[in-house]
Design a protein around this motif. Sequence first.
Motif, PDB file in Angstrom:
ATOM      1  N   ALA A 101      86.517  51.026  25.698  1.00 42.45           N
ATOM      2  CA  ALA A 101      86.984  51.972  24.678  1.00 42.45           C
ATOM      3  C   ALA A 101      88.448  51.688  24.350  1.00 42.45           C
ATOM      4  O   ALA A 101      89.249  51.406  25.242  1.00 42.45           O
ATOM      5  CB  ALA A 101      86.831  53.403  25.177  1.00 42.45           C
ATOM      6  N   ARG A 103      91.702  53.470  22.911  1.00 40.15           N
ATOM      7  CA  ARG A 103      92.145  54.842  22.684  1.00 40.15           C
ATOM      8  C   ARG A 103      93.658  54.948  22.656  1.00 40.15           C
ATOM      9  O   ARG A 103      94.351  54.243  23.383  1.00 40.15           O
ATOM     10  CB  ARG A 103      91.642  55.756  23.809  1.00 40.15           C
ATOM     11  N   THR A 105      96.294  57.660  23.761  1.00 31.58           N
ATOM     12  CA  THR A 105      96.251  58.823  24.644  1.00 31.58           C
ATOM     13  C   THR A 105      97.663  59.305  24.995  1.00 31.58           C
ATOM     14  O   THR A 105      98.650  58.666  24.654  1.00 31.58           O
ATOM     15  CB  THR A 105      95.538  58.483  25.968  1.00 31.58           C
ATOM     16  N   SER A 112      92.874  62.240  24.607  1.00 31.12           N
ATOM     17  CA  SER A 112      92.716  61.211  23.588  1.00 31.12           C
ATOM     18  C   SER A 112      93.063  61.767  22.207  1.00 31.12           C
ATOM     19  O   SER A 112      92.572  62.828  21.822  1.00 31.12           O
ATOM     20  CB  SER A 112      91.270  60.703  23.605  1.00 31.12           C
ATOM     21  N   TRP A 114      93.181  59.430  19.428  1.00 28.74           N
ATOM     22  CA  TRP A 114      92.463  58.555  18.505  1.00 28.74           C
ATOM     23  C   TRP A 114      91.620  57.605  19.344  1.00 28.74           C
ATOM     24  O   TRP A 114      92.025  57.205  20.437  1.00 28.74           O
ATOM     25  CB  TRP A 114      93.436  57.751  17.647  1.00 28.74           C
ATOM     26  N   GLN A 115      90.427  57.276  18.818  1.00 30.93           N
ATOM     27  CA  GLN A 115      89.574  56.296  19.488  1.00 30.93           C
ATOM     28  C   GLN A 115      88.878  55.450  18.439  1.00 30.93           C
ATOM     29  O   GLN A 115      88.442  55.965  17.407  1.00 30.93           O
ATOM     30  CB  GLN A 115      88.534  56.998  20.365  1.00 30.93           C
TER      31      GLN A 115
END
Length: 165
Positions: A101, A103, A105, A112, A114-115
Amino acid sequence: MKKLAFALLAASMLQLTVSADVFAANNLPAGQSLVKGQSLTSNDGRFTLIMQYDENLVLYHSGNGIWDTDTDGDRFEYYDNFLQRWYYRHPEKLTLTTSGALRVTDASGTISFWQADTKTWQDGYYRIPMAWPGPAVSLAVQDDGNVVMYDAYGRPAWATNTGGR
């Protein structure tokens, strides 16, 4: 004894230089992070992905922003009833997790902001009978202006779709 001390000092200084240059490369391996002020730059030097001090992750082409996560100004707030005070968390780093993933953070990596939406991106680019990519193992800033996550077999798992700019 003095020669040994100087040799150890020189070796430790060399190690500091090498570790400081890790993020001057164009590639971020899984399990690593970019914190505020750190960046990845394409091999030809035209494109830079930087985790900015304003808490936004931005891809630049020759000084002009062409893609970002729009996380500047974001914050997560919560109230601690026991201590009777508010706490605030802000975007602090970009991490490519060992599970693949990508991200943005807070500093602890627990919140989180945004991912990368790998599922939607992959659904748009892969069709049956093609083999879908596995978890990403690296993130690369390419000379064509695209930032791409790759799986262990070199298949793209996600991209900014900014190539050719």
